[in-house]
Design an enzyme around this catalytic site. Structure first.
Site, PDB file in Angstrom:
ATOM      1  N   MET A 156      -5.896  -7.438   7.883  1.00  0.00           N
ATOM      2  CA  MET A 156      -5.384  -6.559   8.947  1.00  0.00           C
ATOM      3  C   MET A 156      -6.316  -5.358   9.094  1.00  0.00           C
ATOM      4  SD  MET A 156      -1.305  -6.902   8.418  1.00  0.00           S
ATOM      5  CE  MET A 156      -1.388  -6.579   6.675  1.00  0.00           C
TER       6      MET A 156
ATOM      7  N   ASN B 166       9.493 -36.937   1.724  1.00  0.00           N
ATOM      8  CA  ASN B 166       8.633 -37.127   2.898  1.00  0.00           C
ATOM      9  C   ASN B 166       9.426 -37.813   4.015  1.00  0.00           C
ATOM     10  OD1 ASN B 166       6.667 -36.159   1.222  1.00  0.00           O
ATOM     11  ND2 ASN B 166       5.628 -38.107   0.938  1.00  0.00           N
ATOM     12  N   ASP B 167      10.010 -38.996   3.692  1.00  0.00           N
ATOM     13  CA  ASP B 167      10.790 -39.715   4.694  1.00  0.00           C
ATOM     14  C   ASP B 167      12.088 -38.993   5.019  1.00  0.00           C
ATOM     15  OD1 ASP B 167       9.241 -41.758   5.549  1.00  0.00           O
ATOM     16  OD2 ASP B 167      10.025 -43.275   4.193  1.00  0.00           O
TER      17      ASP B 167
ATOM     18  N   ARG C 228      -3.431  -1.770  -6.148  1.00  0.00           N
ATOM     19  CA  ARG C 228      -2.602  -2.963  -5.963  1.00  0.00           C
ATOM     20  C   ARG C 228      -2.946  -3.953  -7.064  1.00  0.00           C
ATOM     21  NH1 ARG C 228      -5.686  -4.723  -0.391  1.00  0.00           N
ATOM     22  NH2 ARG C 228      -7.735  -5.114  -1.286  1.00  0.00           N
TER      23      ARG C 228
ATOM     24  N   ARG D 245      -3.807   3.025   8.046  1.00  0.00           N
ATOM     25  CA  ARG D 245      -4.063   1.783   7.313  1.00  0.00           C
ATOM     26  C   ARG D 245      -2.849   0.854   7.333  1.00  0.00           C
ATOM     27  NH1 ARG D 245      -8.137   2.423   3.058  1.00  0.00           N
ATOM     28  NH2 ARG D 245      -9.132   4.456   3.245  1.00  0.00           N
TER      29      ARG D 245
ATOM     30  N   CYS E 155      10.196 -37.342  -5.707  1.00  0.00           N
ATOM     31  CA  CYS E 155       8.875 -37.982  -5.743  1.00  0.00           C
ATOM     32  C   CYS E 155       8.100 -37.791  -4.446  1.00  0.00           C
ATOM     33  CB  CYS E 155       9.008 -39.465  -6.073  1.00  0.00           C
ATOM     34  SG  CYS E 155       9.911 -40.417  -4.836  1.00  0.00           S
TER      35      CYS E 155
ATOM     36  N   ARG F 147       3.671 -46.757  -6.297  1.00  0.00           N
ATOM     37  CA  ARG F 147       3.787 -47.403  -4.988  1.00  0.00           C
ATOM     38  C   ARG F 147       3.099 -48.765  -5.077  1.00  0.00           C
ATOM     39  NH1 ARG F 147       2.155 -41.520  -2.939  1.00  0.00           N
ATOM     40  NH2 ARG F 147       0.864 -41.883  -4.765  1.00  0.00           N
TER      41      ARG F 147
ATOM     42  N   GLU G 262      16.097 -41.276   0.757  1.00  0.00           N
ATOM     43  CA  GLU G 262      15.139 -40.887   1.802  1.00  0.00           C
ATOM     44  C   GLU G 262      15.686 -41.118   3.211  1.00  0.00           C
ATOM     45  OE1 GLU G 262      11.642 -43.381   1.407  1.00  0.00           O
ATOM     46  OE2 GLU G 262      12.841 -44.913   0.405  1.00  0.00           O
TER      47      GLU G 262
ATOM     48  N   TYR H  20      13.672 -33.748 -12.899  1.00  0.00           N
ATOM     49  CA  TYR H  20      12.209 -33.748 -12.861  1.00  0.00           C
ATOM     50  C   TYR H  20      11.706 -33.681 -11.422  1.00  0.00           C
ATOM     51  CZ  TYR H  20      12.350 -38.692 -11.450  1.00  0.00           C
ATOM     52  OH  TYR H  20      12.577 -39.853 -10.758  1.00  0.00           O
TER      53      TYR H  20
ATOM     54  N   SER I 170      15.850 -40.819  -6.843  1.00  0.00           N
ATOM     55  CA  SER I 170      14.595 -40.101  -6.661  1.00  0.00           C
ATOM     56  C   SER I 170      14.514 -39.729  -5.185  1.00  0.00           C
ATOM     57  CB  SER I 170      13.398 -40.975  -7.054  1.00  0.00           C
ATOM     58  OG  SER I 170      12.199 -40.250  -6.902  1.00  0.00           O
TER      59      SER I 170
ATOM     60  N   GLY J  38      -8.381  -7.439   3.697  1.00  0.00           N
ATOM     61  CA  GLY J  38      -9.306  -7.660   4.804  1.00  0.00           C
ATOM     62  C   GLY J  38      -8.715  -8.351   6.012  1.00  0.00           C
TER      63      GLY J  38
ATOM     64  N   LYS K 205       0.828  -1.209   0.000  1.00  0.00           N
ATOM     65  CA  LYS K 205       0.000   0.000   0.000  1.00  0.00           C
ATOM     66  C   LYS K 205       0.865   1.264   0.000  1.00  0.00           C
ATOM     67  CE  LYS K 205      -4.089   0.237   2.125  1.00  0.00           C
ATOM     68  NZ  LYS K 205      -4.097  -1.079   2.711  1.00  0.00           N
TER      69      LYS K 205
ATOM     70  N   HIS L 221     -16.520  -8.214   1.125  1.00  0.00           N
ATOM     71  CA  HIS L 221     -15.486  -9.057   1.733  1.00  0.00           C
ATOM     72  C   HIS L 221     -15.596 -10.495   1.235  1.00  0.00           C
ATOM     73  CE1 HIS L 221     -14.013 -11.874   4.837  1.00  0.00           C
ATOM     74  NE2 HIS L 221     -13.021 -11.021   4.927  1.00  0.00           N
TER      75      HIS L 221
ATOM     76  N   GLY M 212      12.984 -39.079  -1.968  1.00  0.00           N
ATOM     77  CA  GLY M 212      11.728 -39.267  -1.233  1.00  0.00           C
ATOM     78  C   GLY M 212      11.709 -38.297  -0.071  1.00  0.00           C
TER      79      GLY M 212
END
Length: 944
Positions: free
Chosen positions: A105, A773-774, A338, A94, A836, A564, A750, A856, A769, A103, A24, A458, A771
């Site tokens: 803050m 997550n693990d 904005r 503001r 992956c 999997r 992983e 990839y 690859s 909306g 702003k 809003h 992993g």
């Protein structure tokens, strides 16, 4: 030492200073600098906000001193003074973070009003209603935002006044009503806070500034930041601006408008306005505003000027503009601009249109669309045929505020929406009007319906920003929140009843409307083609069924990064029985019997996935989860397995006990199963290779080369052992089929030890690859299934800004990924590297993976378009960073070259100096010799 600057006049800033001045503040500065009608003001920086929190929510003396200095400047430049009895200054305060958070803050208007100033304003304007309307608004905002009083309680006092006077609209209350409301508001303030409403404008201002800083950490702002990946440490700036008034009479007004339609993308001025009103009236939905087109008739000159400014700003910023304006006695003032929030369809249309209009480049267009917005286009839409059949079930019509289709059970509060959604139920939130406090409930709802409010209310703005379906201004609906029901045309709908909401038409239907899958076409297809041309990373999918694989191909997947295999065992009763037989086996013979049952299922599934991918690369992960997960739990299921195996129920229960582990996620799973039970790896390899052979025979031009991935590897010998099983089985299977076919062996990175020893693993693995997550779970040392119980405390205490399972932890897990990539490539330069884990579909993580030049990322089918765009944006940003780095290095190189040239010159000069001295010496010696000769000749002549 120079004093740090925490406050800037609008004229001292510019549009490039949004990190410091907030969106702003930066845009107000930019509009001021290009000569647009912006009221005078100044901005307190985001750094002041961060300092406020460092100083235990107090404003440091050096910051306060600057605020006082610029307040004095504002009074001088406007010729007005806070609290003055002749020419009082009123200001707005503001918020404005560097990322748009509409909306979320807080804002305070009409600051400077008190019991004396209100009388001066009345006398100067000769408008008693305006004076007291402004005062009562200020008391309400100050009480709510600064002091934490309930906004709803103030509204109840207004509603009571309207009921008493027998009117429906706020504007129908007269001057005396406003005087009475002001009195009631002050009494309410004192009763609840134990103090009179503050009369000193400087006290009002300082408290308001601190309140806006505090609003950075209110619940809805925090929720919005989490939802939109906005860091906690950015802070908000505060803009203090001279008030201009849209509620001073019938030649005054206020409005919110967009340079193009944010719902459809149509290149036409879109917005709403209200005469004799302040800005909050438009966005709060308290009054139903008029379309911006009507301003052309109401105030032609103001409309013409606004239309001109709208186009100018769009060309200046090269993007859709969201603008707020006020008209005071016919004069237009710009209060904000904005880049506007827009729906996904609108985002694509605007991006494509602006490229066609030569307003932006394709790269700029690709950066204009948030990747996660594409998700909105991939959800099912209502079936057109069923919509026709359900025409009789239309119960209400409102404004098509945010497109999409949503169906669910009616709820009347945001809290109820959250609770129902947490229980797995789909809900539609029906409200008289929404407020910023409803953000979490809106986020989890399938659709939002409001009785009040227009296209810029809003509900409409927030719904469009989060991609939620919304119909606003459904005036025929009568909401009875207390009794949890609404009535429309005499029909009662109770909480829990099912309704369907069409955000494209504004229609609300009784019951459920059928839906159909989304497709990629039109602007979406063209835009994704641009993304594909620009990205360097390929996008694969995680798919466990042919259906998932086929859907991913439709969405642009270039291969499968993760199959999997364990997920295939739940597709039928026969399959789950076979895997349970394997789990309870205690001899090689029993295991062989179970594996012989499983192999045809595996082969069939792999063929289906290979067929769906049409020859594209497919990576199949060998069996990974702990075996106990497949074990039967009910007495009936236990007996079935026992009968199949010819063993007792007690034998099955004993197997269950034997397979149970204290920490199964770090137990007997992944490659460890193949080390213990090599026959599992043999069966799976044979199924993969036979499926690939069958597909290659069927489609002679595809030349499929399956990729077999060994999970959970932390030691090279471990990988070598399983790789030998794969290689021996694959070679024998290919030889038996009398065909030629390549295959590839790789591993998932992983386990942290696997990442650290990636260089060694790459001697065997042809691809990695990640992993993630693990890898995240094991690096942090907490379970991703249990972390949710305590991570919220970490967010609340700002220890973590985001879920490390959602965005890659660059500083920890990211270092392991970088290390493994670098050392893997050092050993095997042609190694293929991909991701992956869930991070493969996360735009923030994709940006990091681009910097590592990975080949990839792989993600779920519905996130493929998102990943395609995120990869294109990552490539653009990395290229831009490299160019900037190169440009920054040029002056340094020039300086180095100049220094080198000076040194070279100095050396030459230094080398020449001795030679010059020698020459001078020779000349001197020659002169001396010549002088001697001359002297000798002279002596000789004298002697003669």
């Amino acid at each position: 030492m120079a004093v740090k600057k925490y406050v800037y006049k609008f004229s001292e800033g510019n549009g490039k200073m949004r990190e410091l001045l907030g969106g702003k503040g930066a845009n107000l500065a930019e509009m001021s600098n290009i000569g647009l009608p912006v009221p005078s003001g100044f901005t307190i920086t985001t750094e002041a906000c961060i300092q406020y929190y460092h100083d235990n929510e107090t404003i440091a003396p050096e910051i306060q001193k600057q605020i006082d200095k610029y307040t004095a400047w504002l009074q001088k430049t406007t010729g007005k003074k806070l609290g003055d009895k002749k020419n009082p200054l009123l200001v707005s305060v503001r918020s404005g973070a560097r990322a748009s958070m509409p909306g979320m803050m807080d804002t305070i208007l009409n600051l400077g009003m008190n019991d004396e100033v209100v009388q001066v304003v009345e006398e100067k304007t000769q408008n008693k209603r305006f004076a007291y309307d402004s005062y009562r608004r200020f008391i309400q905002m100050f009480g709510d935002v600064v002091m934490g009083l309930s906004k709803a309680k103030f509204e109840e006092l207004i509603d009571a006044m309207k009921e008493k006077k027998g009117v429906k609209q706020d504007v129908e209350l007269d001057a005396d009503d406003m005087v009475e409301l002001t009195k009631e508001f002050k009494e309410f303030y004192k009763k609840n806070l134990g103090e009179d409403f503050p009369q000193d404008p400087i006290v009002q201002l300082n408290r308001a500034i601190m309140a806006v800083f505090r609003s950075w950490n209110n619940e809805r702002a925090i929720y919005y930041r989490r939802m939109n990946d906005i860091p906690d440490d950015w802070g908000t700036a505060v803009s203090v601006m001279e008030m201009v008034f849209g509620n001073m009479g019938n030649d005054c007004g206020t409005g919110v408008a967009f340079s193009r339609n944010p719902a459809t993308g149509e290149n036409k001025l879109f917005g709403e306005f209200l005469m004799n009103a302040q800005g909050e009236d438009v966005v709060a939905g308290v009054r139903t505003p008029e379309p911006i087109d009507h301003l052309k008739k109401t105030m032609p000159a103001a409309y013409k000027e606004f239309a001109r400014i709208s186009k100018l700003l769009e060309h200046h910023y090269h993007d859709l503009q969201d603008m707020e304006f006020t008209i005071e006695h016919g004069k237009l003032f710009m209060l904000q601009c904005r880049n506007g929030k827009r729906t996904a369809n609108a985002a694509l249309k605007i991006a494509v249109d602006m490229v066609n209009e030569k307003l932006i480049t394709k790269d700029e267009a690709l950066l204009m669309v948030e990747p996660k917005q594409l998700d909105d286009l991939l959800h099912p839409t209502f079936d057109k045929a069923d919509l026709k059949n359900k025409a009789k079930d239309v119960i209400a019509k409102g404004l098509a505020a945010a497109p999409g289709a949503g169906c669910g059970a009616i709820v009347f509060t945001a809290k109820e929406a959250e609770e129902q959604a947490a229980a797995g139920k789909k809900v539609v939130l029906v409200r008289l009007e929404t407020s910023p406090e409803d953000i979490a409930g809106m986020h989890v709802s399938q659709a939002i319906v409001t009785v009040r409010g227009g296209m810029t209310s809003h509900a409409a703005v927030v719904a469009r920003g989060m991609g939620a379906c919304c119909v606003s201004g459904c005036g025929d609906i009568k909401v009875d929140e207390e009794n949890k029901q609404f009535t429309v045309n005499g029909e009662v709908f109770k909480e829990g009843d099912i309704i369907s909401v069409d955000g494209n038409t504004g229609l609300v239907y009784r019951g459920e409307v059928k839906s159909v899958p989304a497709t990629i076409s039109g602007n979406f297809a063209k835009f994704m083609k641009w993304a594909d041309e620009r990205r360097t990373m390929k996008i694969r999918t995680n798919a466990d069924t042919p259906e998932d694989a086929a859907r991913a191909v439709e969405f642009g997947a270039e291969g499968v990064g993760l199959v999997r295999t364990e997920h295939m065992f739940f597709n039928s009763k026969e399959r789950i029985e076979a895997i349970r037989m394997l789990c309870v086996s205690t001899t090689p013979e029993q295991r062989k019997k179970a594996l012989d049952l499983l192999e045809p299922y595996q082969t069939e599934d792999f063929e289906g996935i290979f067929e769906a991918m049409k020859g594209r690369s497919v990576t199949v992960r060998l069996l990974d989860p702990p075996l106990h997960e497949f074990l039967p739990q009910t007495p009936e299921a236990i007996k079935e397995v026992a009968d199949k195996m010819g063993i007792t129920v007690e034998d099955v229960q004993a197997a269950d006990v034997a397979l149970k582990e204290f920490n199964p996620m770090m137990g007997h799973r992944g490659c460890r199963l193949d080390v213990t039970y090599p026959e599992i790896g043999v069966m799976q390899t044979r199924a993969i290779i036979n499926a690939a052979i069958a597909i290659n025979k069927k489609h002679r031009t595809w030349h499929l080369e399956p990729e077999i991935m060994v999970p959970l590897v932390g030691e090279k010998k471990e990988l070598d052992y399983v790789a030998d099983i794969i290689r021996k089985t694959a070679d024998e299977t290919i030889a038996a089929a009398k065909v030629k076919m390549n295959y590839h062996i790789g591993t998932m990175i992983e386990v942290p030890r696997g990442a650290i020893n990636a260089g060694e693993l790459a001697e065997t693995a042809e691809f990695f690859s990640f992993g993630t997550n693990d890898l995240t779970q094991m690096t942090f040392g907490f379970s991703r299934d249990d972390a949710g119980k305590f991570l919220k405390d970490y967010y609340d205490k700002h220890i973590y800004e985001s879920d490390p399972f959602a965005h890659i932890d660059v500083n920890g897990v990211g270092k392991l990924v970088r290390w493994a990539a670098e050392h893997g490539r050092a050993t095997r330069p042609d190694i293929h590297l991909g991701v992956c884990g869930e991070h493969g579909g996360d735009p923030v993580s994709i940006q990091f993976f681009q910097t590592l030049n990975l080949d990839y990322v792989s993600c779920s089918p519905y996130r493929v378009p998102l990943a395609r765009l995120a990869a294109a944006q990552a490539a653009i940003r990395v290229d831009a960073a490299k160019k900037a780095e190169k440009a920054a290095a040029k002056p340094a190189k020039k300086a180095v070259r100049k220094t080198a040239a000076k040194k070279a010159t100095a050396k030459k000069t230094a080398g020449k100096k001795p030679a010059a001295k020698k020459t001078a010496a020779k000349k001197t010696a020659a002169k001396k010799t010549a002088a001697k000769k001359t002297a000798g000749r002279k002596s000789g002549r004298k002697a003669k």
